[in-house]
Design a protein around this motif. Sequence first.
Motif, PDB file in Angstrom:
ATOM      1  N   PHE A   6     -34.264 -19.034  11.716  1.00 43.89           N
ATOM      2  CA  PHE A   6     -35.497 -18.342  11.340  1.00 43.89           C
ATOM      3  C   PHE A   6     -35.752 -17.141  12.258  1.00 43.89           C
ATOM      4  CE2 PHE A   6     -40.152 -18.195  12.366  1.00 43.89           C
ATOM      5  CZ  PHE A   6     -40.542 -17.522  11.214  1.00 43.89           C
ATOM      6  N   TYR A   7     -35.889 -15.974  11.668  1.00 48.20           N
ATOM      7  CA  TYR A   7     -36.264 -14.794  12.443  1.00 48.20           C
ATOM      8  C   TYR A   7     -37.158 -13.905  11.600  1.00 48.20           C
ATOM      9  CZ  TYR A   7     -36.402 -10.559  15.105  1.00 48.20           C
ATOM     10  OH  TYR A   7     -36.877  -9.471  15.796  1.00 48.20           O
ATOM     11  N   PRO A  32     -39.031  -8.197  27.098  1.00 45.70           N
ATOM     12  CA  PRO A  32     -39.492  -9.238  28.011  1.00 45.70           C
ATOM     13  C   PRO A  32     -38.947 -10.617  27.634  1.00 45.70           C
ATOM     14  CG  PRO A  32     -41.255  -8.603  26.512  1.00 45.70           C
ATOM     15  CD  PRO A  32     -40.128  -7.653  26.287  1.00 45.70           C
ATOM     16  N   CYS A  35     -39.223 -13.116  23.848  1.00 45.07           N
ATOM     17  CA  CYS A  35     -39.792 -12.319  22.764  1.00 45.07           C
ATOM     18  C   CYS A  35     -38.928 -12.356  21.505  1.00 45.07           C
ATOM     19  CB  CYS A  35     -40.036 -10.875  23.205  1.00 45.07           C
ATOM     20  SG  CYS A  35     -38.526  -9.910  23.346  1.00 45.07           S
ATOM     21  N   GLY A  36     -37.801 -13.063  21.529  1.00 43.94           N
ATOM     22  CA  GLY A  36     -37.020 -13.218  20.301  1.00 43.94           C
ATOM     23  C   GLY A  36     -35.661 -12.556  20.288  1.00 43.94           C
ATOM     24  N   LYS A  37     -35.185 -12.074  21.441  1.00 40.82           N
ATOM     25  CA  LYS A  37     -33.900 -11.365  21.463  1.00 40.82           C
ATOM     26  C   LYS A  37     -32.747 -12.284  21.057  1.00 40.82           C
ATOM     27  CE  LYS A  37     -34.347 -10.206  25.864  1.00 40.82           C
ATOM     28  NZ  LYS A  37     -35.655 -10.828  26.181  1.00 40.82           N
ATOM     29  N   THR A  38     -32.681 -13.442  21.698  1.00 44.69           N
ATOM     30  CA  THR A  38     -31.571 -14.362  21.424  1.00 44.69           C
ATOM     31  C   THR A  38     -31.645 -14.877  19.987  1.00 44.69           C
ATOM     32  OG1 THR A  38     -31.432 -15.002  23.741  1.00 44.69           O
ATOM     33  CG2 THR A  38     -30.520 -16.545  22.147  1.00 44.69           C
ATOM     34  N   ARG A  39     -32.856 -15.196  19.535  1.00 46.30           N
ATOM     35  CA  ARG A  39     -33.022 -15.681  18.164  1.00 46.30           C
ATOM     36  C   ARG A  39     -32.566 -14.617  17.158  1.00 46.30           C
ATOM     37  NH1 ARG A  39     -36.194 -19.459  15.401  1.00 46.30           N
ATOM     38  NH2 ARG A  39     -35.923 -20.730  17.271  1.00 46.30           N
ATOM     39  N   PRO A 168     -44.185  -9.982  19.076  1.00 44.26           N
ATOM     40  CA  PRO A 168     -44.515  -9.559  17.708  1.00 44.26           C
ATOM     41  C   PRO A 168     -46.004  -9.229  17.591  1.00 44.26           C
ATOM     42  CG  PRO A 168     -43.344 -11.681  17.733  1.00 44.26           C
ATOM     43  CD  PRO A 168     -43.682 -11.360  19.149  1.00 44.26           C
ATOM     44  N   GLU A 180     -42.871 -22.531  14.032  1.00 44.06           N
ATOM     45  CA  GLU A 180     -42.014 -23.192  15.017  1.00 44.06           C
ATOM     46  C   GLU A 180     -42.645 -24.470  15.579  1.00 44.06           C
ATOM     47  OE1 GLU A 180     -38.769 -21.574  16.689  1.00 44.06           O
ATOM     48  OE2 GLU A 180     -38.828 -21.193  14.554  1.00 44.06           O
TER      49      GLU A 180
END
Length: 261
Positions: A6-7, A32, A35-39, A168, A180
Amino acid sequence: MTELPFYEPSGNEISLFEHAYRERLPLLIKGPTGCGKTRFVAHMAARLKLPLYTVACHDDLTAADLVGRHLISDKGTYWCDGPLTRAVREGGICYLDEVVEARKDVTVVLHPLTDDRRLLPLERTGELLEAPANFMLVVSYNPGYQHILKSLKPSTRQRFVAKSFDFPPPALERDIVARESSLPVQQCAALINLAARLRAMKGHDLEEGVSTRLLIYCATLIANGMPILQAAQATLVEPLSDDADVQEGLMEAVRATFGED
Ligand SMILES: Nc1ncnc2c1ncn2[C@@H]1O[C@H](COP(=O)(O)OP(=O)(O)OP(=O)(O)O)[C@@H](O)[C@H]1O
Ligand SMILES: [Mg+2]
């Protein structure tokens, strides 16, 4: 088909990634913690149906850790590809997380691979690998922790297409936290309001604002029955600072949002 991780995009990042992949350009993502980079990278790898080789970089990471090394067995020595070499040989995304941590000799390996040559020389085996069309290099780091000794050289950073990430926007972050954590959207909205207050306190006392990751932790604890103030203290206050005064300031914002009980 298996479901994609999920992204939820907040800008043009999906199309930028797809363009970079198609045009065979490497991508640099900065932002930072939490914040969702890896996802995002996991989502894109699944979306493009590419294997993902993730390497968490640290200050002992050497070029050999990425490229490979000779190992010894009872039959003698044999060569073992590192994750970067495997991605170049077989196609796929090689994702170097916290790339600024890696040792300087790593850039020597990355340079010929990240310009138009797309070559990976394996000194030890005498091979010269040319990256296939379905190889992509993605690197990320958190500019917040950078200092002079640990920043990418211009000659390295100017080999990448780059994109800044941030938390986001509120409505989107609310939906992400709800999805989540399974906490109802209404309650997530209150957490997002609190996050805005806590993030406004970022500055000399607080190194980094509260992450989406921690908001999800908080929402998960609340959804599973923990009282709100306890959950907030354990996830939005304690992980952010060791300083009693700073913690008290954060707790005040928590109480101002949720009351005293
Ligand atoms: N846009 C998004 N869509 C879906 N989930 C998200 C999004 N942004 C953040 N998340 C959630 O936040 C969590 C933390 O994100 P992630 O692990 O990708 O952070 P990160 O930027 O890689 O952090 P770090 O720099 O600490 O590694 C994810 O597990 C996911 O649940
Ligand atoms: Mg990460």
